[in-house]
Enzyme design. Structure first.
Site, PDB file in Angstrom:
ATOM      1  N   LYS A 199       0.838  -1.211   0.000  1.00 50.93           N
ATOM      2  CA  LYS A 199       0.000   0.000   0.000  1.00 50.93           C
ATOM      3  C   LYS A 199       0.863   1.247   0.000  1.00 50.93           C
ATOM      4  O   LYS A 199       1.836   1.327   0.732  1.00 50.93           O
ATOM      5  CB  LYS A 199      -0.897  -0.009   1.242  1.00 50.93           C
ATOM      6  N   ASP A 226      -7.460  -6.215   8.991  1.00 51.67           N
ATOM      7  CA  ASP A 226      -6.668  -5.020   9.308  1.00 51.67           C
ATOM      8  C   ASP A 226      -6.998  -4.590  10.734  1.00 51.67           C
ATOM      9  O   ASP A 226      -7.951  -5.097  11.328  1.00 51.67           O
ATOM     10  CB  ASP A 226      -7.004  -3.904   8.310  1.00 51.67           C
TER      11      ASP A 226
END
Ligand code: R5P
Length: 304
Positions: A199, A226
């Protein structure tokens, strides 16, 4: 009969967990009055008698973290003054943990300042849950040796096992930091394969996600895990990337569902099979409570 000398108190964003905790531990549940003066100052009055008791105070520093932080510090600073024997601070969501570095000159390293403030009110133990410490890996460096970082990921995994068939799924963390949670989730789901995506954050709301070579998820179910879903940008891009690779059913799991603005609807529009979060931040997808994890830690550490 209640456990003698144990009192659980909830702050404005912790009462829902305090109630569950008191019930699991068979402990007395007390009240705190919190209100705002007309000028915005916070007023706290501990209504329960804390004298000689071990007090477990729960407050999550979630949406509106500034007011909640003041409320929490005011309360913690007062419990011992009022005669509490031991004070345990349960902070299921620790705010400001993502600002753990000076990314640009002159920036405040917010989590370090928060750590100093917590140390100044001297709780005997601090429990937090899946704190986002990326660059500072050990929370005791910031909060002192009394902090314990518990995880809710196994509870999320237990929910997923109960509700879905994930025998052949792959667990995915949407970024480098999430590997720690992907690993725990994969283990809880029976030793599944896990991998992480790459990311790059462009702004607070925009991210770009890329897939590392060698990840084959064509036709497979995926559990994405997450710690935090805030704007939803990370999860949306992760789901899109995994769909491009041919993922079948996608289950989204995260401990702290801040779900700012339209985050949840942005995610739901991509039709994941399920979205599950905990009650560290109350949301429509708070399907799992962190109370059992906190209760287990308290039993162990306080000899209950
Ligand atoms: C940061 O790296 C965290 O682990 C989460 O991925 C992030 O906070 C999610 O934020 P958002 O939902 O705004 O993308």
């Amino acid at each position: 009969m209640k456990v003698a000398g144990l009192l659980v108190l909830g702050g404005s964003a912790g009462d829902h967990i305090a109630v569950k905790l008191a019930s699991i531990l068979n402990a007395e549940l007390g009240d705190i009055e919190v209100k705002k003066f007309p000028d915005g100052e916070t007023y706290v009055r501990i209504q329960a008698d804390v004298t000689g008791k071990d007090v477990v105070y729960v407050n999550s520093l979630q949406k509106g973290p500034n007011d909640l932080t003041v409320e929490t510090l005011f309360t913690l600073a007062t419990l011992k003054d009022l005669g509490a024997a031991r004070v345990v601070a349960v902070i299921p969501y620790m705010s400001y943990a993502r600002q753990d570095e000076r990314f640009n000159p002159g920036e405040v390293i917010s989590i370090e300042v928060l750590g100093r403030l917590f140390k100044s009110v001297e709780p005997d133990i601090i429990y937090t849950v899946d704190i986002h410490l990326h660059r500072i890996c050990d929370p005791s460096k910031v909060f002192g040796p009394n902090i314990q970082n518990l995880t809710a990921v196994r509870e999320l995994g237990k929910y997923i096992k109960r509700c879905h068939d994930v025998g052949n799924a792959v667990v995915i963390g949407p970024d480098e930091e999430s590997e720690q949670w992907a690993k725990i989730m994969a283990d809880e789901l029976g030793g599944l394969e896990y991998a992480i995506l790459e990311k790059k954050r462009l702004t607070a709301e925009e991210v770009v996600i890329e897939v590392k070579g060698g990840l084959n998820i064509e036709g497979r179910d995926v559990v994405i895990v997450d710690d935090i879903i805030s704007t939803g940008g990370t999860m949306v891009e992760a789901i899109r990337a995994l769909r491009r690779l041919g993922a079948r059913n996608i289950i989204v799991a995260a401990t702290h569902m801040l779900l700012v603005g339209k985050a949840l609807s942005r995610i739901l529009r991509l039709l994941p099979k399920d979205v599950v979060g905990t009650d560290t931040v109350l949301s429509p997808v708070s399907k799992v409570s962190v109370a059992p994890v906190i209760a287990e830690a308290l039993r162990k550490d306080m000899g209950l």
